[in-house]
Design an enzyme around this catalytic site. Structure first.
Site, short mmCIF file in Angstrom:
data_model
loop_
_atom_site.label_atom_id
_atom_site.label_comp_id
_atom_site.label_asym_id
_atom_site.label_seq_id
_atom_site.Cartn_x
_atom_site.Cartn_y
_atom_site.Cartn_z
N HIS A 66 0.86 -1.19 0.00
CA HIS A 66 0.00 0.00 0.00
C HIS A 66 0.89 1.24 0.00
CE1 HIS A 66 -3.70 -2.19 0.10
NE2 HIS A 66 -3.12 -3.02 0.96
N GLN A 73 9.62 -0.56 10.20
CA GLN A 73 9.53 -2.00 10.49
C GLN A 73 10.79 -2.49 11.18
OE1 GLN A 73 8.54 -4.51 7.14
NE2 GLN A 73 8.25 -6.28 8.47
N ARG A 77 18.10 -6.69 9.39
CA ARG A 77 19.50 -6.33 9.12
C ARG A 77 20.15 -5.82 10.41
NH1 ARG A 77 20.76 -2.20 4.92
NH2 ARG A 77 22.79 -3.15 5.17
N ARG A 124 20.09 -13.78 8.42
CA ARG A 124 18.61 -13.76 8.33
C ARG A 124 18.09 -14.61 7.17
NH1 ARG A 124 16.96 -7.82 5.82
NH2 ARG A 124 17.71 -8.20 3.71
N ASN A 140 -3.48 8.26 5.77
CA ASN A 140 -4.67 9.09 5.97
C ASN A 140 -5.92 8.20 5.94
OD1 ASN A 140 -5.80 9.00 3.23
ND2 ASN A 140 -4.00 10.23 2.65
N HIS A 146 -9.38 2.24 2.24
CA HIS A 146 -9.00 1.40 1.09
C HIS A 146 -8.33 0.11 1.58
CE1 HIS A 146 -7.67 0.50 -2.97
NE2 HIS A 146 -6.45 0.36 -2.52
N ARG A 151 -8.20 -5.65 2.59
CA ARG A 151 -7.52 -6.61 3.46
C ARG A 151 -8.42 -7.21 4.53
NH1 ARG A 151 -3.10 -7.79 0.43
NH2 ARG A 151 -2.06 -5.90 -0.25
C1 LIG Z 1 -6.55 -10.26 -2.31
C2 LIG Z 1 -5.29 -9.66 -2.88
C3 LIG Z 1 -4.45 -10.43 -3.66
C4 LIG Z 1 -3.29 -9.89 -4.20
N1 LIG Z 1 -2.47 -10.68 -4.97
C5 LIG Z 1 -1.34 -10.17 -5.49
C6 LIG Z 1 -0.48 -10.96 -6.31
O1 LIG Z 1 -0.71 -12.13 -6.55
N2 LIG Z 1 0.66 -10.38 -6.78
C7 LIG Z 1 0.96 -9.07 -6.56
O2 LIG Z 1 1.99 -8.59 -7.04
N3 LIG Z 1 0.16 -8.30 -5.80
C8 LIG Z 1 -0.97 -8.81 -5.26
N4 LIG Z 1 -1.76 -8.01 -4.48
C9 LIG Z 1 -1.34 -6.62 -4.20
C10 LIG Z 1 -2.07 -5.63 -5.14
O3 LIG Z 1 -1.70 -5.86 -6.48
C11 LIG Z 1 -1.72 -4.18 -4.75
O4 LIG Z 1 -0.35 -3.96 -4.91
C12 LIG Z 1 -2.09 -3.85 -3.33
O5 LIG Z 1 -3.34 -4.34 -3.02
C13 LIG Z 1 -2.07 -2.33 -3.16
O6 LIG Z 1 -3.31 -1.86 -3.67
P1 LIG Z 1 -3.57 -0.53 -4.46
O7 LIG Z 1 -2.59 -0.34 -5.52
O8 LIG Z 1 -5.03 -0.48 -4.83
O9 LIG Z 1 -3.47 0.48 -3.27
P2 LIG Z 1 -2.45 1.55 -2.68
O10 LIG Z 1 -1.04 1.37 -3.07
O11 LIG Z 1 -2.80 1.46 -1.24
O12 LIG Z 1 -2.96 2.88 -3.31
C14 LIG Z 1 -4.27 3.38 -2.99
C15 LIG Z 1 -4.91 3.89 -4.25
O13 LIG Z 1 -4.16 5.03 -4.71
C16 LIG Z 1 -4.14 5.06 -6.13
N5 LIG Z 1 -2.75 4.91 -6.57
C17 LIG Z 1 -1.67 4.60 -5.81
N6 LIG Z 1 -0.56 4.60 -6.55
C18 LIG Z 1 -0.95 4.90 -7.81
C19 LIG Z 1 -0.27 5.05 -9.05
N7 LIG Z 1 1.06 4.88 -9.15
N8 LIG Z 1 -0.98 5.40 -10.13
C20 LIG Z 1 -2.32 5.59 -10.08
N9 LIG Z 1 -3.04 5.44 -8.93
C21 LIG Z 1 -2.36 5.12 -7.82
C22 LIG Z 1 -5.03 3.89 -6.59
O14 LIG Z 1 -6.33 4.35 -6.75
C23 LIG Z 1 -4.95 2.92 -5.43
O15 LIG Z 1 -6.05 2.03 -5.38
C24 LIG Z 1 -2.95 -8.53 -3.95
C25 LIG Z 1 -3.80 -7.76 -3.15
C26 LIG Z 1 -4.96 -8.30 -2.62
C27 LIG Z 1 -5.85 -7.43 -1.76
#
Ligand SMILES: Cc1cc2nc3c(=O)[nH]c(=O)nc-3n(C[C@H](O)[C@H](O)[C@H](O)COP(=O)(O)OP(=O)(O)OC[C@H]3O[C@@H](n4cnc5c(N)ncnc54)[C@H](O)[C@@H]3O)c2cc1C
Length: 183
Positions: A66, A73, A77, A124, A140, A146, A151
């Site tokens: 996200h 975290q 290391r 590690r 925020n 979201h 999640r």
């Molecule tokens: C059930 C589940 C399974 C998943 N499985 C996989 C998997 O197999 N492999 C994998 O790699 N990932 C996986 N993911 C991770 C997923 O691909 C996203 O990286 C993660 O959920 C972050 O979500 P997001 O990009 O919507 O949100 P965030 O990064 O939290 O961003 C919030 C929102 O801000 C906007 N935003 C953020 N950055 C940008 C940008 N650069 N451009 C445009 N808009 C943006 C979007 O509207 C986005 O929804 C999984 C996630 C879930 C919930």
């Protein structure tokens, strides 16, 4: 949580509508509900919340995907577990003799490497994904909504669902309107 989070969101949002004169001691909750109902969620970005999670590294690997959040975290290391008990977060259903042995071997191997002078950042490599970790996350309120939507959801990993469930329990009552129907 940002102090008086709902009031701050209301104050900011009412600038859009020039309706500041409608602010009362109790108007913030309905105003925030209205914003959410209209998908005017950008206004929620004015308030933030910080949470400390204790979970495993597999789950935090998912959490840090996200992007609109800040993190600190526990570092494998910089933290040296050579003289400490190493903690793992494992579902009890998985705890067979074979798994217990694997975890014990992993801990013993790590400690032997440390004793032999190998720095923690290399040692590690023998620790598994279920290694316990701590992470502080600040975002925020729009981003938290979201994160909870994605999640605290059946599609998410069971450990993640449980963590988000606990997190929703920890949300202070005064801002629960922001996460209504998510618990
Ligand atoms: C059930 C589940 C399974 C998943 N499985 C996989 C998997 O197999 N492999 C994998 O790699 N990932 C996986 N993911 C991770 C997923 O691909 C996203 O990286 C993660 O959920 C972050 O979500 P997001 O990009 O919507 O949100 P965030 O990064 O939290 O961003 C919030 C929102 O801000 C906007 N935003 C953020 N950055 C940008 C940008 N650069 N451009 C445009 N808009 C943006 C979007 O509207 C986005 O929804 C999984 C996630 C879930 C919930």
């Amino acid at each position: 949580v940002t102090p008086n989070a709902l009031q701050l969101i209301e104050r900011a949002g009412r600038v859009c509508y020039k309706s500041e004169d409608k602010i009362t001691a109790s108007s913030a909750i309905d105003f925030v509900k209205m914003l959410i109902c209209r998908n005017h969620e950008a206004v929620l970005e004015h308030a933030t919340m910080t949470m400390l999670f204790v979970t495993d590294r597999g789950i935090t690997h998912e959490l840090v995907r996200h992007r609109l959040a800040s993190y600190c975290q526990e570092s494998t290391r910089y933290c040296n577990y050579g003289n400490k008990e190493i903690e793992f977060v494992v579902d009890s259903l998985l705890l067979s003799d074979q798994v217990r042995k694997l975890l014990q071997d992993s801990e013993d191997t790590y400690k032997t490497l440390i004793k032999d002078g190998v720095p923690p950042q290399y040692a590690r490599d023998v620790l598994p994904t279920c290694l316990k970790t701590e992470i502080v996350m600040t975002a925020n309120m729009r981003e938290w909504r979201h994160v909870f939507k994605l999640r605290h959801n059946r599609a998410a990993h069971p450990k993640m669902q449980r963590l988000m469930s606990l997190a929703l329990w920890e949300v202070p009552d005064e801002i629960s309107t922001l996460f209504a129907n998510m618990g």
